[in-house]
Design an enzyme around this catalytic site. Structure first.
Site, PDB file in Angstrom:
ATOM      1  N   CYS A   1      -8.142 -14.938  -2.681  1.00  0.00           N
ATOM      2  CA  CYS A   1      -8.352 -14.920  -4.129  1.00  0.00           C
ATOM      3  C   CYS A   1      -8.987 -16.235  -4.591  1.00  0.00           C
ATOM      4  O   CYS A   1     -10.153 -16.457  -4.338  1.00  0.00           O
ATOM      5  CB  CYS A   1      -7.062 -14.588  -4.867  1.00  0.00           C
ATOM      6  SG  CYS A   1      -7.343 -14.046  -6.575  1.00  0.00           S
TER       7      CYS A   1
ATOM      8  N   HIS B   1      -5.341  -9.985  -2.331  1.00  0.00           N
ATOM      9  CA  HIS B   1      -4.151 -10.689  -1.830  1.00  0.00           C
ATOM     10  C   HIS B   1      -3.492  -9.913  -0.689  1.00  0.00           C
ATOM     11  O   HIS B   1      -2.586  -9.104  -0.911  1.00  0.00           O
ATOM     12  CB  HIS B   1      -3.124 -10.846  -2.966  1.00  0.00           C
ATOM     13  CG  HIS B   1      -3.497 -11.854  -4.000  1.00  0.00           C
ATOM     14  ND1 HIS B   1      -3.177 -13.184  -3.886  1.00  0.00           N
ATOM     15  CD2 HIS B   1      -4.163 -11.714  -5.168  1.00  0.00           C
ATOM     16  CE1 HIS B   1      -3.632 -13.836  -4.954  1.00  0.00           C
ATOM     17  NE2 HIS B   1      -4.234 -12.965  -5.744  1.00  0.00           N
TER      18      HIS B   1
ATOM     19  N   GLU C   1      -1.402 -11.047   1.352  1.00  0.00           N
ATOM     20  CA  GLU C   1      -0.062 -11.612   1.554  1.00  0.00           C
ATOM     21  C   GLU C   1       0.993 -11.053   0.617  1.00  0.00           C
ATOM     22  O   GLU C   1       2.176 -11.406   0.702  1.00  0.00           O
ATOM     23  CB  GLU C   1      -0.119 -13.132   1.374  1.00  0.00           C
ATOM     24  CG  GLU C   1      -0.035 -13.645  -0.056  1.00  0.00           C
ATOM     25  CD  GLU C   1      -1.254 -13.418  -0.947  1.00  0.00           C
ATOM     26  OE1 GLU C   1      -1.235 -13.872  -2.103  1.00  0.00           O
ATOM     27  OE2 GLU C   1      -2.226 -12.786  -0.460  1.00  0.00           O
TER      28      GLU C   1
END
Length: 229
Positions: free
Chosen positions: A95, A173, A175
């Site tokens: 990001c 994202h 994660e």
């Protein structure tokens, strides 16, 4: 044997929230034998950043700030990324991290006409590296990768991923898990940042339902990126 140290840059004035924002990338990297060396130019501008000469990779996480802001810590972090590029340390930008990587490599970052929030599908030309998702998006800015890079994922809102050499820039994202999203929510309250509560509730519900699958996607992406070094 190569280095097992992964330098990770986080961005939040609260050190604990910054660590939480690494999300599933933390346990995924540790399970592959990497030791995380975490630093923040944001809250730790006066600290000496980790050495890069024996780093296996540099992972740059998200931030509420814009990659085009002219602030001292972003300037310092940009110089650090430039050093990593010159030293051929593979960079994974997430990001804000992907936006900053694009900017340092010669691309551009601007406010997006199509902000994205939630689990969103993308089209990819490298499905072995990035599956179609859906992937978690939460951004108001967008990057345009430099001409020297290859854009490998996009959707109607803009570019979603690019590669240049051993570097990988992402707009989304990988994660994300419920705890990461809750850490964002804590920061929004702390900083007085207004959010669409209905939208936040929907995203929280979607992440809860898809958390296991999102972790699997993150793991596959990480394996593909590391194996391509």
């Amino acid at each position: 044997m190569g280095s097992s140290r992964a330098v990770v840059l986080v961005h939040d004035r609260d050190r604990a929230l910054g660590y939480r924002n690494i999300g599933t990338l933390g346990p995924e990297l540790r399970s592959r034998g990497y030791e995380l060396d975490v630093h923040s130019f944001d809250y730790g501008l006066g600290e000496v950043p980790p050495a890069l000469d024996d780093a296996a990779m540099l992972v740059v996480m998200g931030s509420p700030d814009a990659a085009y802001d002219e602030t001292p810590w972003i300037a310092a972090e940009s110089a650090y990324l430039q050093t990593a590029i010159e030293m051929d340390v593979p960079i994974l930008g997430v990001c804000f991290g992907g936006q900053l990587l694009a900017r340092v490599l010669g691309g551009t970052v601007t406010e997006s006409q199509f902000p994205e929030h939630g689990l969103i599908e993308i089209a990819t030309s490298r499905p072995e590296l990035i599956g179609p998702g859906p992937w978690m998006e939460y951004h108001g800015d967008t990057f345009v990768a430099p001409e020297s890079a290859t854009v490998i994922a996009r959707n109607d809102a803009g570019q979603q991923a690019f590669v240049q050499g051993r570097h990988l820039g992402l707009q989304f994202h990988p994660e994300i898990d419920v705890d990461v999203f809750e850490s964002w929510a804590v920061a929004w309250v702390r900083d007085g940042v207004e959010q669409d509560q209905d939208m936040v509730d929907v995203i929280r519900k979607d992440l809860t339902a898809n958390e296991v699958e999102l972790r699997v996607r993150c793991s596959a992406l990480l394996d593909a990126w590391i194996s391509g070094h």
